[in-house]
Design an enzyme around this catalytic site. Structure first.
Site, PDB file in Angstrom:
ATOM      1  N   GLU A   1      -0.477   3.432   9.930  1.00 38.68           N
ATOM      2  CA  GLU A   1      -1.916   3.652   9.652  1.00 38.68           C
ATOM      3  C   GLU A   1      -2.457   4.919  10.304  1.00 38.68           C
ATOM      4  O   GLU A   1      -3.643   5.012  10.589  1.00 38.68           O
ATOM      5  CB  GLU A   1      -2.772   2.467  10.124  1.00 38.68           C
ATOM      6  CG  GLU A   1      -2.525   1.182   9.395  1.00 38.68           C
ATOM      7  CD  GLU A   1      -3.082   1.191   7.988  1.00 38.68           C
ATOM      8  OE1 GLU A   1      -3.847   2.111   7.665  1.00 38.68           O
ATOM      9  OE2 GLU A   1      -2.712   0.302   7.231  1.00 38.68           O
TER      10      GLU A   1
ATOM     11  N   THR B   1      -1.052   8.329  13.027  1.00 38.00           N
ATOM     12  CA  THR B   1      -0.522   8.489  14.391  1.00 38.00           C
ATOM     13  C   THR B   1      -1.667   8.633  15.408  1.00 38.00           C
ATOM     14  O   THR B   1      -2.824   8.819  15.035  1.00 38.00           O
ATOM     15  CB  THR B   1       0.356   9.753  14.469  1.00 38.00           C
ATOM     16  OG1 THR B   1      -0.482  10.892  14.230  1.00 38.00           O
ATOM     17  CG2 THR B   1       1.479   9.725  13.431  1.00 38.00           C
TER      18      THR B   1
ATOM     19  N   PHE C   1       0.876  -1.174   0.000  1.00 35.54           N
ATOM     20  CA  PHE C   1       0.000   0.000   0.000  1.00 35.54           C
ATOM     21  C   PHE C   1       0.914   1.224   0.000  1.00 35.54           C
ATOM     22  O   PHE C   1       1.659   1.447   0.961  1.00 35.54           O
ATOM     23  CB  PHE C   1      -0.880  -0.033   1.252  1.00 35.54           C
ATOM     24  CG  PHE C   1      -1.853   1.097   1.339  1.00 35.54           C
ATOM     25  CD1 PHE C   1      -3.038   1.067   0.615  1.00 35.54           C
ATOM     26  CD2 PHE C   1      -1.601   2.192   2.147  1.00 35.54           C
ATOM     27  CE1 PHE C   1      -3.949   2.115   0.698  1.00 35.54           C
ATOM     28  CE2 PHE C   1      -2.505   3.236   2.239  1.00 35.54           C
ATOM     29  CZ  PHE C   1      -3.686   3.200   1.514  1.00 35.54           C
TER      30      PHE C   1
ATOM     31  N   GLY D   1      12.388  -7.018  34.637  1.00 36.84           N
ATOM     32  CA  GLY D   1      13.589  -6.406  35.212  1.00 36.84           C
ATOM     33  C   GLY D   1      14.720  -6.359  34.196  1.00 36.84           C
ATOM     34  O   GLY D   1      14.484  -6.095  33.015  1.00 36.84           O
TER      35      GLY D   1
ATOM     36  N   GLU E   1       4.636   9.839   1.469  1.00 38.36           N
ATOM     37  CA  GLU E   1       5.776  10.391   0.727  1.00 38.36           C
ATOM     38  C   GLU E   1       6.644  11.180   1.690  1.00 38.36           C
ATOM     39  O   GLU E   1       6.231  11.455   2.818  1.00 38.36           O
ATOM     40  CB  GLU E   1       5.286  11.294  -0.407  1.00 38.36           C
ATOM     41  CG  GLU E   1       4.488  10.527  -1.443  1.00 38.36           C
ATOM     42  CD  GLU E   1       3.821  11.429  -2.476  1.00 38.36           C
ATOM     43  OE1 GLU E   1       4.120  12.650  -2.500  1.00 38.36           O
ATOM     44  OE2 GLU E   1       2.998  10.907  -3.233  1.00 38.36           O
TER      45      GLU E   1
ATOM     46  N   ALA F   1       4.754  14.092   2.759  1.00 36.50           N
ATOM     47  CA  ALA F   1       3.318  13.847   2.984  1.00 36.50           C
ATOM     48  C   ALA F   1       3.155  12.610   3.860  1.00 36.50           C
ATOM     49  O   ALA F   1       3.232  11.479   3.374  1.00 36.50           O
ATOM     50  CB  ALA F   1       2.595  13.671   1.651  1.00 36.50           C
ATOM     51  N   GLY F   2       2.971  12.863   5.160  1.00 32.56           N
ATOM     52  CA  GLY F   2       2.725  11.764   6.097  1.00 32.56           C
ATOM     53  C   GLY F   2       1.286  11.854   6.557  1.00 32.56           C
ATOM     54  O   GLY F   2       0.365  11.412   5.857  1.00 32.56           O
ATOM     55  N   SER F   3       1.063  12.511   7.707  1.00 29.58           N
ATOM     56  CA  SER F   3      -0.310  12.711   8.185  1.00 29.58           C
ATOM     57  C   SER F   3      -1.114  13.554   7.193  1.00 29.58           C
ATOM     58  O   SER F   3      -2.323  13.355   7.030  1.00 29.58           O
ATOM     59  CB  SER F   3      -0.290  13.416   9.548  1.00 29.58           C
ATOM     60  OG  SER F   3       0.499  12.704  10.461  1.00 29.58           O
TER      61      SER F   3
ATOM     62  N   LEU G   1       1.191   5.053  -0.054  1.00 29.81           N
ATOM     63  CA  LEU G   1       0.558   6.358   0.135  1.00 29.81           C
ATOM     64  C   LEU G   1       1.585   7.408   0.577  1.00 29.81           C
ATOM     65  O   LEU G   1       1.741   8.449  -0.051  1.00 29.81           O
ATOM     66  CB  LEU G   1      -0.555   6.236   1.197  1.00 29.81           C
ATOM     67  CG  LEU G   1      -1.223   7.533   1.628  1.00 29.81           C
ATOM     68  CD1 LEU G   1      -2.004   8.146   0.474  1.00 29.81           C
ATOM     69  CD2 LEU G   1      -2.167   7.290   2.822  1.00 29.81           C
TER      70      LEU G   1
END
Ligand SMILES: Cc1cc2nc3c(=O)[nH]c(=O)nc-3n(C[C@H](O)[C@H](O)[C@H](O)COP(=O)(O)OP(=O)(O)OC[C@H]3O[C@@H](n4cnc5c(N)ncnc54)[C@H](O)[C@@H]3O)c2cc1C
Length: 379
Positions: free
Chosen positions: A365, A367, A125, A341, A129, A132-134, A127
């Site tokens: 998908e 934030t 998929f 621990g 760039e 260009a994220g959100s 989308l």
């Protein structure tokens, strides 16, 4: 009817997968521990192919499994208990297939769906760039009419399954000035001239899910590779993202469950001050909260998936499921590290992998803040 339990068929499927998860976990840990960015161990790809996991949503007529979304969520949770990277490879494929199932013509289904049925049946998929994220309206990848088809030019970042995918579902624009009306979605075969895959990204988590840049150098695709109507990509993208969020949330539940189960077993076995550490309320109360949060997250996921199955409005439910489940995965994995621990931090056990995988789900998908924006806009 409101159902809170899986059906007998879903239980059978879940139990069968559960039986194979130890082997998956072993291969996954080997893959995770390798230095640098490498492709996933072959066993993981073979597992996806053997179970036709990329074809879970594909109709039986094409050789797919034709599961509903709730069943897919049940499967993704199990896979993520074994390895979140494996689950992410499957989820990315389902994500790439979704637009074809939502808006593809019969001819397009005939053409593309068999590609995710054949072993290993992966797709990507594409989308995001560099700039260009959100903000998806900042996309620069161009999809423009050219003779009997379209040319696609640009570069997509962080594409899961890059290099292994049979095709990429690419979103781009026919002109930035057109805004939403310029968005289009096309299927770009991985073998098309001009498709180049960059080196795998060296990620903190989801290390078994190969992720890389996909460069598209004026790639020509025939007109029938455009999914939906020209300029109709925005609505298709929104529907696809919503569905993908529900799946990503199911993966988060699986990661949280794996961390919880590991912490519970360790807390029963580890003795300090002459008794198992679980006998301290500081530990048992933390485990009680983890178990509660995981149940709550799972119900949100199933609710969102059920709405998708019913074809009712699922945008808000999917964003809530994604936000809550990813937060739970981060919280539970972090608390599990504390239960172990120093043995968590020095990697004697695999709990560090869960912690790093959980962190990725905060971003994949969309934030946390993007989920909050979606939910707030629908209050
Ligand atoms: C492991 C991994 C796998 C991925 N796989 C894929 C893939 O297969 N295909 C694909 O297309 N993409 C993929 N992505 C990309 C992913 O979808 C993006 O990383 C995500 O959408 C966020 O974009 P960004 O990283 O550019 O962050 P940015 O958008 O730059 O955001 C940075 C920070 O600013 C915050 N922020 C941004 N805008 C706002 C606002 N308006 N209000 C409040 N806060 C804001 C964000 O919440 C975030 O905390 C993957 C990412 C990861 C980490």
């Amino acid at each position: 009817m409101i159902a809170f339990e899986p059906t007998p068929e879903q239980r059978t499927l879940r139990d069968a997968l559960r039986g194979e998860m130890q082997q998956v976990q072993e291969a996954a840990l080997r893959g995770d521990r390798r230095p640098g960015a490498v492709l996933p161990p072959e066993e993981l790809c073979a597992f996806i192919g053997r179970h036709r996991l990329g074809a879970m949503l594909v109709p039986a007529a094409y050789g797919g499994l034709e599961y509903d979304y709730v069943t897919v969520a049940v499967v993704l949770e199990e896979l993520a208990v074994g390895c979140a990277g494996l689950a992410a490879m499957v989820a990315a494929t389902l994500h790439a297939v979704a637009p074809i199932l939502i808006a593809g013509t019969t001819a397009q289904r005939d053409l593309f769906l068999p590609l995710v049925v054949d072993d290993p049946g992966l797709a990507g998929f594409a989308l995001t760039e560099r700039h260009a994220g959100s903000d998806i309206m900042a996309l620069k990848t161009s999809i423009k009419r050219s003779g009997a088809g379209y040319t696609v030019g640009g570069a997509k970042c962080s594409v899961i399954n890059a290099g292994l995918a049979r095709f990429y579902l690419v979103f781009g624009t026919s002109g930035a000035a057109k805004g939403r009306a310029g968005l289009n979605a096309v299927v770009v075969p991985a073998s098309a001239p001009g498709v180049e895959v960059g080196p795998p990204e060296d990620k903190v988590g989801l290390r078994n899910a190969p992720t890389a840049e996909v460069v598209l150098r004026e790639v020509f695709v025939p007109a029938e590779h455009l999914i939906g109507v020209e300029g109709g990509g925005y609505l298709l993208l929104m529907q696809t993202l919503d569905r993908g969020r529900a799946f990503s949330a199911a993966v988060a539940v699986g990661v949280a469950r794996a961390a919880f189960e590991a912490a519970l077993a360790y807390a029963r076995e580890r003795r300090q001050f002459g008794r198992p550490i679980i006998r301290n309320q500081g530990i048992s109360f933390a485990l009680a909260e983890m178990a509660t949060e995981i149940e709550a997250a799972r119900f949100l996921v199933w609710h969102a998936c059920r709405l998708i199955d019913l074809d009712e409005d699922y945008t808000r439910a999917a964003a809530m499921a994604k936000l809550f489940s990813a937060l739970v995965a981060e919280r539970v994995a972090s608390q599990a590290m504390d239960v172990f621990g120093r043995y968590g931090y020095n990697r004697t056990y695999a709990v560090d992998k869960l912690w790093r995988d959980a962190k990725a789900l905060a971003t994949v998908e969309g934030t946390h803040n993007v989920m909050r924006m979606v939910i707030a806009s629908l209050l």
